[in-house]
Design a protein around this motif. Sequence first.
Motif, PDB file in Angstrom:
ATOM      1  N   VAL A 166       0.811  -1.221   0.000  1.00  0.00           N
ATOM      2  CA  VAL A 166       0.000   0.000   0.000  1.00  0.00           C
ATOM      3  C   VAL A 166       0.843   1.270   0.000  1.00  0.00           C
ATOM      4  O   VAL A 166       0.438   2.281  -0.592  1.00  0.00           O
ATOM      5  CB  VAL A 166      -1.011   0.016   1.174  1.00  0.00           C
ATOM      6  N   LYS A 167       1.991   1.255   0.641  1.00  0.00           N
ATOM      7  CA  LYS A 167       2.837   2.453   0.642  1.00  0.00           C
ATOM      8  C   LYS A 167       3.278   2.784  -0.779  1.00  0.00           C
ATOM      9  O   LYS A 167       3.246   3.947  -1.196  1.00  0.00           O
ATOM     10  CB  LYS A 167       4.043   2.236   1.559  1.00  0.00           C
ATOM     11  N   GLU A 168       3.683   1.771  -1.526  1.00  0.00           N
ATOM     12  CA  GLU A 168       4.078   1.983  -2.921  1.00  0.00           C
ATOM     13  C   GLU A 168       2.895   2.466  -3.760  1.00  0.00           C
ATOM     14  O   GLU A 168       3.033   3.367  -4.602  1.00  0.00           O
ATOM     15  CB  GLU A 168       4.633   0.682  -3.507  1.00  0.00           C
ATOM     16  N   ILE A 169       1.725   1.883  -3.509  1.00  0.00           N
ATOM     17  CA  ILE A 169       0.513   2.286  -4.233  1.00  0.00           C
ATOM     18  C   ILE A 169       0.199   3.754  -3.969  1.00  0.00           C
ATOM     19  O   ILE A 169      -0.114   4.531  -4.883  1.00  0.00           O
ATOM     20  CB  ILE A 169      -0.675   1.393  -3.821  1.00  0.00           C
ATOM     21  N   ILE A 170       0.302   4.156  -2.717  1.00  0.00           N
ATOM     22  CA  ILE A 170       0.003   5.538  -2.331  1.00  0.00           C
ATOM     23  C   ILE A 170       0.995   6.510  -2.966  1.00  0.00           C
ATOM     24  O   ILE A 170       0.609   7.532  -3.555  1.00  0.00           O
ATOM     25  CB  ILE A 170       0.011   5.673  -0.798  1.00  0.00           C
ATOM     26  N   ASP A 171       2.271   6.198  -2.852  1.00  0.00           N
ATOM     27  CA  ASP A 171       3.303   7.101  -3.377  1.00  0.00           C
ATOM     28  C   ASP A 171       3.153   7.306  -4.877  1.00  0.00           C
ATOM     29  O   ASP A 171       3.283   8.434  -5.387  1.00  0.00           O
ATOM     30  CB  ASP A 171       4.691   6.560  -3.054  1.00  0.00           C
ATOM     31  N   LYS A 172       2.879   6.235  -5.600  1.00  0.00           N
ATOM     32  CA  LYS A 172       2.742   6.340  -7.059  1.00  0.00           C
ATOM     33  C   LYS A 172       1.490   7.126  -7.430  1.00  0.00           C
ATOM     34  O   LYS A 172       1.496   7.904  -8.394  1.00  0.00           O
ATOM     35  CB  LYS A 172       2.709   4.950  -7.682  1.00  0.00           C
ATOM     36  N   ALA A 173       0.412   6.946  -6.673  1.00  0.00           N
ATOM     37  CA  ALA A 173      -0.815   7.692  -6.945  1.00  0.00           C
ATOM     38  C   ALA A 173      -0.603   9.186  -6.720  1.00  0.00           C
ATOM     39  O   ALA A 173      -1.061  10.026  -7.501  1.00  0.00           O
ATOM     40  CB  ALA A 173      -1.946   7.179  -6.063  1.00  0.00           C
ATOM     41  N   HIS A 174       0.095   9.527  -5.659  1.00  0.00           N
ATOM     42  CA  HIS A 174       0.327  10.936  -5.351  1.00  0.00           C
ATOM     43  C   HIS A 174       1.170  11.629  -6.418  1.00  0.00           C
ATOM     44  O   HIS A 174       1.023  12.845  -6.647  1.00  0.00           O
ATOM     45  CB  HIS A 174       0.990  11.065  -3.978  1.00  0.00           C
ATOM     46  N   LYS A 175       2.036  10.874  -7.078  1.00  0.00           N
ATOM     47  CA  LYS A 175       2.879  11.468  -8.126  1.00  0.00           C
ATOM     48  C   LYS A 175       2.060  11.972  -9.309  1.00  0.00           C
ATOM     49  O   LYS A 175       2.500  12.866 -10.027  1.00  0.00           O
ATOM     50  CB  LYS A 175       3.929  10.456  -8.585  1.00  0.00           C
ATOM     51  N   VAL A 176       0.866  11.386  -9.524  1.00  0.00           N
ATOM     52  CA  VAL A 176       0.007  11.863 -10.614  1.00  0.00           C
ATOM     53  C   VAL A 176      -1.126  12.743 -10.083  1.00  0.00           C
ATOM     54  O   VAL A 176      -2.053  13.071 -10.815  1.00  0.00           O
ATOM     55  CB  VAL A 176      -0.560  10.685 -11.447  1.00  0.00           C
ATOM     56  N   GLY A 177      -1.043  13.089  -8.790  1.00  0.00           N
ATOM     57  CA  GLY A 177      -2.028  13.994  -8.209  1.00  0.00           C
ATOM     58  C   GLY A 177      -3.300  13.338  -7.710  1.00  0.00           C
ATOM     59  O   GLY A 177      -4.275  14.026  -7.384  1.00  0.00           O
ATOM     60  N   ALA A 178      -3.319  12.013  -7.627  1.00  0.00           N
ATOM     61  CA  ALA A 178      -4.515  11.294  -7.178  1.00  0.00           C
ATOM     62  C   ALA A 178      -4.529  11.160  -5.660  1.00  0.00           C
ATOM     63  O   ALA A 178      -3.481  11.135  -5.008  1.00  0.00           O
ATOM     64  CB  ALA A 178      -4.572   9.913  -7.821  1.00  0.00           C
TER      65      ALA A 178
END
Length: 404
Positions: free
Chosen positions: A181-193
């Motif tokens: 989940v940490k990886e999922i969150i970090d990647k989502a935040h990079k696209v502004g989600a």
Amino acid sequence: MNIEEIRKEFPILHQQVNGKPLVYFDNAATSQKPQSVIDALTHYYNTDNANIHRGIHTLAERSTTAFENTRKAVAKFLNSREVEEIIFTKGTTEGINLVAATFGRKFIKDGDEIIISALEHHSNIVPWQILCEENGCTLKVIPVNDKGELLMDEYDKLLSDKTKLVSVNYISNALGTINPVKEIIDKAHKVGAKVLIDAAQAAPHATLDVQALDCDFLAFSAHKVYGPTGVGALYGKRDLLEAMPPYQGGGEMIKDVSFSGTTYNDIPYKFEAGTPNIGEVIALKAALDFVNELGLENIAAYEHELLEYANELLADVDGFIPVGTADNKASVISFLIEGVHPFDLGQILDAKGIAVRTGHHCAQPLMERFQIEGTVRASFSVYNTKEEIKYFVEALKAAIKMFK
């Protein structure tokens, strides 16, 4: 940990079902409750029962204090920055629906995209489908491999500037897979989600630190973590909660009401319309106290020991087919027995006092991915024992012989 002493705290475990000692392996559906939780609930109704926040008499003040003490306990349990970031709900399902109905309707528009995973419970699928039908946004799904693990390369491909929300579970209720989940969150935040974490299965097994995860929302249910039914909590970052419209209208969620207009209350009360499930919220604190006393790391280590022991014994069972063999798993085993319907196995095991779950586990799309109707699911908790697992495997072997 002294497991026998822990078991003594759970009165329901000390009974016979169908003439056999109860073996409760349906913990992923709901956990049992220690006496301290039961006592907290009965104490409220015996001594403090009154509506909260609006009364000035002694019972109302005692009830309000106990209710808000639970909010503080949940904030500490999740390591939220502020206690006001904790909203009480009926459970994880309502928490997800609240985000869909407020954040979703205000900030997700036609042409936007929402990403979920193939591992989701129906409660983290249907609210987003409803939102997509209403406003024209699109739902994308992260696929899984044959082991029941998310294909993160495919997740990368789904992410874009159209992605407004990613909503995934921390731990799969159907397979026990622990997601990155940490990886999922970090990647989502990079696209502004923004990211919502369904922590229903994680709450009793994993440390939840919303600041370290940097999730935008997180929901869990009390009944999965030794607490009462009908209660849960939603965490949301303050700026998001303040920007979201109310979920329901009624008492408590307002400051002033007139026929010309209404001024809404501050968070968290803006999202807590009406009289809440007061006694059960108060009893949730006792459940969290129980968990904190044992230590989540200790609980997880013991449950992993049970998982490994069960996998070792089940490997020798004729026709055993595991479903979901992720490298990183919680204490859940989903399986099939070749040539035997899961419902038949569930009934035979129940006759021996063993409670397991059978069916699709509210994860029908995941079952379709594996081209099966459902599984038998055995899920372990801190009060379970290796002796119970051995008895379960012996009963399973005896059941299989009946179908040969």
